[in-house]
Design an enzyme around this catalytic site. Structure first.
Site, short mmCIF file in Angstrom:
data_model
loop_
_atom_site.label_atom_id
_atom_site.label_comp_id
_atom_site.label_asym_id
_atom_site.label_seq_id
_atom_site.Cartn_x
_atom_site.Cartn_y
_atom_site.Cartn_z
N GLU A 226 30.43 25.63 23.28
CA GLU A 226 29.07 25.30 23.70
C GLU A 226 28.39 25.06 22.54
OE1 GLU A 226 28.04 25.17 26.88
OE2 GLU A 226 29.85 25.85 27.66
N CYS A 261 19.68 25.79 21.62
CA CYS A 261 20.39 24.50 22.17
C CYS A 261 19.94 23.79 23.01
CB CYS A 261 22.02 24.99 22.18
SG CYS A 261 22.08 26.05 23.73
#
Length: 494
Positions: A226, A261
């Site tokens: 991720e 993110c």
């Protein structure tokens, strides 16, 4: 159920390759004994995670405040509440997730039945990030537990208060024979990566992601990465300007002050619309954070001096000199940078060449909004892409033409809160996905099981092979034989 926690280097016990091997061996023993496989064990551990979060919500907020000066509102909404929701969903759906999935069989195996069994992978390693250090540490653990695995969690040393709290609480609330926390930094992580795992789940940046993949390759260990990337927000003139600005602001500065993110990394809009957009941002930012945002308690600080210096370097680049149209103030002693907007920055400037991961928001301008598609697709595939418009055709083109890990139309970041869709990147922004059932699947092996009886044992498949058998086999494989059999016996071709 709690007991010993592996301590970081410099504490009561060092953690090296030997200690890591001993830890993994113990967990493998517990897994091999079947301790993690039962529904009861999985349920009890998920209940433990939920209880742990509910009973220590204030301690969690305090640790996040110490690590990031994170507002308590964000600590609750984006960390504690989201983790509790993940636990509740897994507890609600676990029995259904564990039921083998029925699968169709073909005429070539008639009579037969088949199913797909979700089998735990074994002993998994989860390496977490510092920006949401509670939620991003434990949300993958929810999936790993639900799938029936033994787990080692390595929290980020960049958020030491939360890492310490996780080590303490996990040791108290969860089964320490199967779930362990290892604190520490590079030496401890390196020792863990020397071991053979059945899966590695990493949240962080691409540079470390490559290190994770290289280590995993030695043992052919599958990985979920991720990562991040430059997530764009395209703002069309056919939009609700006020609502669009407010939603971009909360997705950018309301998510850890840009240290997320999925935060919008840059904006693309038309040259004609840009002045209106900038003015709207200025107005809404002052309403949210006041005239002195450096003193706002509703903005997180930059996590440490290294990241502060990195962000300052982006602002001090000669190529963006004079491009700041709002903000730009910094306080190095407090590690604070106010929300900053830059207009018409060059695409070859430093700020456009790497993920910003902070409170700086460049705006690129184009003549036609459709030009944004090529700009986005000319770079690496982002983790998220956002579009603000009322134009139905533009929405359809954006969804079809722009490549990204995930998308949101007319908002930012909210796809994280939808457990029925996968969350993950593509290309440079990551591989694999999780959330909800996708977390369970990420830590499961889908084992195919075909059941046959001793009936229907046709001589056709056995030697000696003859020309007649070959003709019959051709007819069977092409479906012509099944059509004949169906006509005779009333069989369905489905």
């Amino acid at each position: 159920m709690g007991s010993e926690v592996v301590e970081k280097s410099g504490g009561k016990a060092s953690f090296d390759v030997g200690a890591a091997a001993e830890l993994v061996e113990g967990l493998r023993g517990a897994f091999a004994a079947g301790r993690t496989r039962s529904y009861h064990w999985r349920q009890s551990q998920l209940q433990g995670l939920l209880k742990m979060t509910e009973e220590h919500e204030q301690e969690i907020a305090d640790s996040l405040r110490a690590d990031l000066s994170k507002p308590e509102f964000e600590s609750f909404v984006y960390e504690a509440a989201m983790l509790k929701n993940s636990c509740r969903l897994a507890l609600k759906e676990l029995k259904r997730w564990m039921v083998p999935e029925k699968a169709k069989t073909s005429v070539t195996t008639f009579p037969s039945s088949a199913e797909i069994l979700s089998e735990p992978l074994g002993v998994v390693l989860i390496i977490s990030a510092w920006n949401y250090p509670y939620y991003l540490s434990l949300d993958p653990v929810v999936g790993a537990i639900a799938a029936g695995n033994a787990v080692v969690l390595k929290p980020s040393e960049v958020a030491p208060a939360t890492s310490s709290l996780l080590a303490k609480l996990v040791g108290e609330y969860l089964d320490a024979t199967c779930i362990r926390v290892v604190e520490g930094a590079v030496p401890e992580t390196s020792a863990l990566l020397e071991q053979k795992w059945d899966k590695i789940f990493y949240t962080g940046n691409g540079r470390v992601g490559r290190i994770i993949m290289a280590a995993a390759a030695k043992h052919l260990t599958p990985v979920v990465l991720e990562l991040g990337g430059k997530s764009p927000a395209v703002v069309d003139s056919d939009t609700d300007l006020k609502v669009s600005c407010r939603r971009i602001i909360v997705g950018k500065w309301g998510c850890n002050n840009g240290q997320a993110c999925v935060s919008p990394d840059y904006i693309i809009t038309t040259k004609d619309y840009a002045p209106k957009l900038v003015d709207a941002f200025k107005h809404e930012l002052e309403k949210f954070y006041g005239k002195n945002p450096l003193g706002s308690k509703d903005l997180s600080r930059i996590v440490n001096s290294n990241h502060f210096s990195r962000l300052s370097k982006l602002l001090d680049d000669d190529k963006v000199s004079g491009k700041v149209v709002h903000g730009g103030q910094r306080d190095e002693s407090e590690l604070r940078i106010e929300p900053t907007i830059l207009l018409d920055v060059p695409r070859d400037s430093l700020i456009m060449e790497e993920e910003i991961f902070g409170p700086l928001l460049p705006i690129l301008t184009v003549t036609k909004i459709e030009e944004s598609f090529d700009i986005i697709n000319s770079g690496t595939k982002p983790l998220a892409a956002y579009l603000f418009t009322n134009d139905k055709k533009l929405k359809e083109k954006f969804v079809t033409c722009v490549m990204a890990g995930g998308m949101v139309v007319n908002d930012t970041t909210v796809h994280l809160a939808v457990p029925t869709v996968p969350f993950g990147g593509v290309g440079e922004s990551g591989m694999g996905a999780y959330h909800g059932k996708f977390s369970f699947d990420a830590f499961s092996h889908k084992k195919a099981v075909v059941y046959r009886s001793f009936m229907g044992d046709a001589a056709l498949r056995y030697p000696p092979y003859t020309s007649l058998k070959l003709r019959l086999m051709r007819a069977l494989i092409t479906g012509r034989l099944f059509t004949i059999l169906g006509a005779i016996f009333g069989l369905s071709s489905d």
